[in-house]
Design a protein around this motif. Structure first.
Motif, mmCIF file in Angstrom:
data_model
loop_
_atom_site.group_PDB
_atom_site.id
_atom_site.type_symbol
_atom_site.label_atom_id
_atom_site.label_comp_id
_atom_site.label_asym_id
_atom_site.label_seq_id
_atom_site.Cartn_x
_atom_site.Cartn_y
_atom_site.Cartn_z
ATOM 1 N N ASP A 1 0.830 -1.203 0.000
ATOM 2 C CA ASP A 1 0.000 0.000 0.000
ATOM 3 C C ASP A 1 0.865 1.254 0.000
ATOM 4 O O ASP A 1 1.967 1.262 0.556
ATOM 5 N N MET A 2 0.323 2.334 -0.553
ATOM 6 C CA MET A 2 0.931 3.653 -0.437
ATOM 7 C C MET A 2 -0.135 4.646 -0.039
ATOM 8 O O MET A 2 -1.115 4.846 -0.769
ATOM 9 N N TYR A 3 0.000 5.256 1.154
ATOM 10 C CA TYR A 3 -0.888 6.316 1.623
ATOM 11 C C TYR A 3 -0.268 7.664 1.254
ATOM 12 O O TYR A 3 0.858 7.965 1.660
ATOM 13 N N PHE A 4 -1.026 8.472 0.522
ATOM 14 C CA PHE A 4 -0.512 9.779 0.119
ATOM 15 C C PHE A 4 -0.665 10.784 1.265
ATOM 16 O O PHE A 4 -1.744 10.936 1.838
ATOM 17 N N ASN A 5 0.450 11.454 1.599
ATOM 18 C CA ASN A 5 0.429 12.522 2.599
ATOM 19 C C ASN A 5 -0.278 12.092 3.885
ATOM 20 O O ASN A 5 -1.248 12.713 4.324
ATOM 21 N N ALA A 6 0.223 11.010 4.477
ATOM 22 C CA ALA A 6 -0.362 10.477 5.708
ATOM 23 C C ALA A 6 -0.055 11.412 6.880
ATOM 24 O O ALA A 6 1.113 11.649 7.210
ATOM 25 N N LYS A 7 -1.084 11.953 7.510
ATOM 26 C CA LYS A 7 -0.917 12.916 8.595
ATOM 27 C C LYS A 7 -0.253 12.269 9.818
ATOM 28 O O LYS A 7 -0.581 11.149 10.203
ATOM 29 N N ARG A 8 0.661 13.012 10.437
ATOM 30 C CA ARG A 8 1.365 12.573 11.642
ATOM 31 C C ARG A 8 0.892 13.400 12.837
ATOM 32 O O ARG A 8 0.406 14.525 12.695
ATOM 33 N N MET A 9 1.126 12.857 14.034
ATOM 34 C CA MET A 9 0.780 13.603 15.242
ATOM 35 C C MET A 9 1.771 14.731 15.487
ATOM 36 O O MET A 9 1.386 15.819 15.915
ATOM 37 N N ASP A 10 3.044 14.495 15.219
ATOM 38 C CA ASP A 10 4.071 15.502 15.479
ATOM 39 C C ASP A 10 4.974 15.729 14.274
ATOM 40 O O ASP A 10 5.303 16.864 13.950
ATOM 41 N N ALA A 11 5.389 14.655 13.605
ATOM 42 C CA ALA A 11 6.353 14.763 12.511
ATOM 43 C C ALA A 11 5.699 15.382 11.275
ATOM 44 O O ALA A 11 4.469 15.406 11.141
ATOM 45 N N PRO A 12 6.514 15.873 10.338
ATOM 46 C CA PRO A 12 5.976 16.438 9.092
ATOM 47 C C PRO A 12 5.223 15.386 8.276
ATOM 48 O O PRO A 12 5.544 14.198 8.297
ATOM 49 N N GLN B 1 3.077 0.514 3.283
ATOM 50 C CA GLN B 1 2.935 -0.624 4.193
ATOM 51 C C GLN B 1 2.749 -1.913 3.407
ATOM 52 O O GLN B 1 2.256 -1.909 2.279
ATOM 53 N N ILE B 2 3.165 -3.010 4.021
ATOM 54 C CA ILE B 2 2.951 -4.342 3.467
ATOM 55 C C ILE B 2 1.709 -4.919 4.121
ATOM 56 O O ILE B 2 1.494 -4.757 5.325
ATOM 57 N N SER B 3 0.856 -5.563 3.319
ATOM 58 C CA SER B 3 -0.454 -6.024 3.800
ATOM 59 C C SER B 3 -0.697 -7.479 3.442
ATOM 60 O O SER B 3 -0.287 -7.951 2.375
ATOM 61 N N LEU B 4 -1.397 -8.161 4.331
ATOM 62 C CA LEU B 4 -1.880 -9.518 4.106
ATOM 63 C C LEU B 4 -3.389 -9.500 4.270
ATOM 64 O O LEU B 4 -3.895 -9.116 5.323
ATOM 65 N N GLN C 1 -7.789 -8.301 7.205
ATOM 66 C CA GLN C 1 -6.519 -7.762 6.713
ATOM 67 C C GLN C 1 -5.649 -7.284 7.867
ATOM 68 O O GLN C 1 -6.144 -6.711 8.826
ATOM 69 N N THR C 2 -4.344 -7.536 7.773
ATOM 70 C CA THR C 2 -3.379 -6.950 8.688
ATOM 71 C C THR C 2 -2.256 -6.328 7.871
ATOM 72 O O THR C 2 -1.888 -6.853 6.817
ATOM 73 N N SER C 3 -1.732 -5.176 8.353
ATOM 74 C CA SER C 3 -0.749 -4.409 7.594
ATOM 75 C C SER C 3 0.248 -3.769 8.546
ATOM 76 O O SER C 3 -0.099 -3.426 9.682
ATOM 77 N N PHE C 4 1.502 -3.580 8.053
ATOM 78 C CA PHE C 4 2.534 -2.907 8.837
ATOM 79 C C PHE C 4 3.357 -2.006 7.929
ATOM 80 O O PHE C 4 3.699 -2.377 6.799
ATOM 81 N N ALA C 5 3.676 -0.812 8.437
ATOM 82 C CA ALA C 5 4.440 0.157 7.655
ATOM 83 C C ALA C 5 5.837 -0.362 7.358
ATOM 84 O O ALA C 5 6.470 -1.005 8.202
#
Length: 512
Positions: free
Chosen positions: A373-384, A390-393, A408-412
């Motif tokens: 997966d690719m999330y465009f402009n994923a908002k962060r709590m603190d970082a830019p 992420q890889i997904s099953l 589904q399970t996924s990890f960045a």
């Protein structure tokens, strides 16, 4: 005259037998093995402080491609050290070469993503090659040797270590996916290879509340005692015989604490039926890994005793209520668990049963998807803000030709969010094959728990609709692509996404 009638009866019977066998989907066997391994990873020095090694344990399932090459998927979690809640997901590829009847060499490669618990995991992408020597005891094998881990996308976890593994042969029987939804009377299977004892499995989607009983504190020193952690997850059960079973349980937090808590548990139990099999009592005990979301589970190793009561709603569907405990060995993290779930029982790949209520066999489609997966402009709590990968099953079970349920399970693994993970369930719609039976279109909606890695998911609940297509590469393998949108409830994550992956699809015989 009698001889002519007898000859006609024989010819007609043979023709009917031939027709039944000809029209019955062929039973195939896929060789594979399950693997549990352990490695102790030397952790990087943080501000001149040397922490204990992180003990990682993995659960894998691999398929043989021929006699020696294999590929599959695996999930790792921390069970020792101070990084409870550190999880990864990845894909395996390797070679097992025997140089005697018992001794073999196993060399392979694991690529994945994940992290957590404040570890220096960077974006989460890592590699884990190994070279092991093994001994085959026929019903199981053990192996061990060298391995190397490197979180190469900005992470600082890297190094050489020993690993040990236990492997169990675990083949499965199946039919071509094109047989899905084909329904046949049971007596048509009598003279086929499907005439064998069926195997029993169950799938359950559940919601659990963990009431924290210990005087536990979070990793940022907030008191957790008295708080309720709300979990959503699924459980897969495989029966060894009528009463004894094994199970795999995966949960993620969606409310009660900040997002990011997850646990993965493996265990066994005893099943007692009553009221003409309409009511069941199940006693279970599991061990596994858990943590994250600020929960200080120390190294992450957990015990899980549980008692469940189930009541039949329909023929194969039960409602389940459970009461249990989830705790670390020293009770630093100690919770009381209460939950409900919907369970679906499956009697598969055999017709030799004493249950007279089964009159037909129906082939059900089953799909396993590995994707990026690719999330465009994923908002962060603190970082830019930046893109996150992420890889997904994902696992799909067809309800009919056009409707399926999914988990589904996924990890960045790239994008400076190595601790981010998802655990989702949902459903989808798909078309019949189009364009010379090569392509099908689908739409699906998933929702569940997500968090970690500084991604702004609030307390963890997200929804994830998407549209896409499958393109047939072979009878069991498809190319899969999709685009969609992910939105967090109570968090700022609100991003379009795309993904690309491979789908492995088969069908199995289900009694009905």
């Amino acid at each position: 005259m009698k001889k002519i009638i007898f000859l006609l009866v024989v010819l007609i019977s043979n023709q009917l037998l031939f027709s039944q066998t000809e029209n019955t989907p062929k039973k195939l066997t896929q060789k594979g093995f399950a693997k549990i391994d352990f490695l102790s990873i030397d952790m990087p020095i943080i501000e001149t402080s040397k922490e204990p090694n992180m003990g990682l344990t993995g659960i894998h399932y691999n398929l043989f491609l021929g006699d020696e090459f294999y590929t599959g998927v695996g999930l790792y979690g921390s069970i020792a050290g101070i990084r409870g809640g550190f999880f990864t997901l990845g894909v395996n590829a390797g070679l097992k070469k025997y140089f005697s009847n018992k001794l073999y060499v196993d060399t392979g490669f694991h690529f994945g993503g994940g992290g957590g618990a404040g570890a220096l995991d960077g974006g989460g992408a890592f590699i884990l090659p190994h070279f092991n020597l093994g001994y085959d005891f026929k019903n199981f094998s053990i192996n061990g040797g060298w391995s190397y881990v490197n979180f190469f996308d900005g992470g600082e976890i890297k190094g050489h270590q020993l690993n040990v593994a236990l492997e169990i042969p675990l083949d499965f029987e199946y039919s071509d996916y094109k047989s899905a939804e084909k329904e046949i009377d049971l007596d048509h299977f009598n003279n086929t290879s499907w005439n064998q004892n069926p195997k029993r499995n169950s799938l359950m989607v559940h919601f659990n509340n963990l009431k924290v009983l210990s005087k536990a504190k979070s990793t940022d020193d907030q008191v957790l005692e008295g708080k309720t952690i709300k979990l959503a997850g699924f459980e897969y059960t495989s029966y060894l015989n009528k009463n004894w079973f094994t199970f795999l349980k995966v949960d993620g937090a969606y409310d009660g604490i900040r997002a990011g808590y997850m646990d993965v548990l493996l265990g066994g139990g005893y099943h007692l039926s009553m009221n003409r099999n309409r009511t069941n009592i199940l006693a279970k005990f599991g061990i596994g890994a858990g943590g994250g979301g600020g929960v200080d589970s120390k190294g992450g190793f957990l015990f899980y005793p549980d008692l469940s009561i189930e009541q039949q709603l329909f023929k194969d569907i039960y409602v389940s209520v459970n009461k249990g405990y989830l705790l670390t060995p020293n009770k630093d993290f100690y919770t009381s668990s209460f939950g409900v779930g919907i369970k679906y029982y499956i009697e598969r790949n055999g017709i030799n049963t004493d249950n007279a209520t089964f009159t037909k066999g129906k082939f059900k489609g089953f799909e396993v998807i590995v994707k990026q997966d690719m999330y465009f402009n994923a908002k962060r709590m603190d970082a830019p803000t930046e893109h996150m990968h992420q890889i997904s099953l994902q696992i799909n079970l067809d309800l009919n030709k056009n409707v399926y349920v999914a988990g589904q399970t996924s990890f960045a693994n790239f994008g400076n969010a190595g601790a981010y993970g998802e655990g989702l369930v949902g459903a989808g719609l798909k078309t019949n094959p189009l364009f010379n039976d090569s392509t099908s279109l689908f739409a699906q909606l998933l929702g569940g728990a997500a968090g970690g890695g500084g991604i702004a998911t609030g307390q963890g609940l997200i929804i994830k609709p998407s549209l896409g297509f499958d393109y047939e590469l072979s009878t069991t393998l498809n190319l899969r692509a999709a685009a969609g949108y992910v939105k967090a409830r109570g968090g700022e994550l609100s991003s379009p996404f795309i993904n690309l992956g491979l789908k492995y699809n088969i069908s199995f015989l289900k009694l009905k």
